[in-house]
Motif scaffolding. Structure first.
Motif, PDB file in Angstrom:
ATOM      1  N   LEU A  56      -6.097 -38.215 -20.782  1.00  0.00           N
ATOM      2  CA  LEU A  56      -5.816 -37.361 -21.941  1.00  0.00           C
ATOM      3  C   LEU A  56      -6.459 -35.978 -21.769  1.00  0.00           C
ATOM      4  O   LEU A  56      -5.854 -34.959 -22.094  1.00  0.00           O
ATOM      5  CB  LEU A  56      -6.305 -38.029 -23.224  1.00  0.00           C
ATOM      6  N   THR A  57      -7.664 -35.951 -21.205  1.00  0.00           N
ATOM      7  CA  THR A  57      -8.327 -34.669 -20.931  1.00  0.00           C
ATOM      8  C   THR A  57      -7.527 -33.872 -19.908  1.00  0.00           C
ATOM      9  O   THR A  57      -7.339 -32.660 -20.063  1.00  0.00           O
ATOM     10  CB  THR A  57      -9.761 -34.902 -20.430  1.00  0.00           C
ATOM     11  N   ALA A  58      -7.036 -34.546 -18.881  1.00  0.00           N
ATOM     12  CA  ALA A  58      -6.214 -33.871 -17.868  1.00  0.00           C
ATOM     13  C   ALA A  58      -4.948 -33.279 -18.494  1.00  0.00           C
ATOM     14  O   ALA A  58      -4.537 -32.166 -18.147  1.00  0.00           O
ATOM     15  CB  ALA A  58      -5.843 -34.841 -16.746  1.00  0.00           C
ATOM     16  N   LEU A  59      -4.356 -34.001 -19.432  1.00  0.00           N
ATOM     17  CA  LEU A  59      -3.176 -33.477 -20.130  1.00  0.00           C
ATOM     18  C   LEU A  59      -3.512 -32.221 -20.924  1.00  0.00           C
ATOM     19  O   LEU A  59      -2.755 -31.249 -20.915  1.00  0.00           O
ATOM     20  CB  LEU A  59      -2.578 -34.536 -21.050  1.00  0.00           C
ATOM     21  N   HIS A  60      -4.649 -32.228 -21.604  1.00  0.00           N
ATOM     22  CA  HIS A  60      -5.060 -31.050 -22.377  1.00  0.00           C
ATOM     23  C   HIS A  60      -5.314 -29.845 -21.461  1.00  0.00           C
ATOM     24  O   HIS A  60      -4.885 -28.732 -21.761  1.00  0.00           O
ATOM     25  CB  HIS A  60      -6.321 -31.360 -23.200  1.00  0.00           C
ATOM     26  N   ILE A  61      -6.001 -30.070 -20.362  1.00  0.00           N
ATOM     27  CA  ILE A  61      -6.296 -28.975 -19.433  1.00  0.00           C
ATOM     28  C   ILE A  61      -5.018 -28.478 -18.772  1.00  0.00           C
ATOM     29  O   ILE A  61      -4.837 -27.269 -18.581  1.00  0.00           O
ATOM     30  CB  ILE A  61      -7.350 -29.407 -18.398  1.00  0.00           C
TER      31      ILE A  61
END
Length: 94
Positions: A56-61
């Motif tokens: 999910l963090t990778a998606l946000h970044i």
């Protein structure tokens, strides 16, 4: 080329990173950014599972990256229009 290894903590996990094309300061800045994003996503989503939190963090970044790329395209288009306008002014002066 730098072969120094530094230890970092990201998302509560320890990592040993070999410096190659980046300085220690750059790697630490990147790691701190990632860690802060993971904490932000964790707070907003309530996720505890590290794997899902990382995705999910990778998606946000990635979303941030795409937004910046869109802005760069717009700036590049504006720059090209200004360049053409300046060229036309120069032609008029000559």
């Amino acid at each position: 080329m730098n072969d120094k290894i530094i230890n970092l903590e990201i998302g509560g996990n320890q990592f040993s990173i070999k410096l190659k094309d980046y300085s220690e300061e750059e790697i630490r800045e990147i790691a701190e950014y990632l860690d802060s994003k993971m904490k932000q996503v964790e707070l907003n989503s309530g996720l505890i599972e590290p794997y899902k939190l990382a995705i999910l963090t990778a998606l946000h970044i990635t979303d941030e990256l795409f937004q910046h790329k869109k802005k760069l395209v717009k700036y590049d288009e504006a720059f090209r229009r200004i360049e053409k306008w300046l060229e036309s002014l120069e032609e008029k002066q000559n």
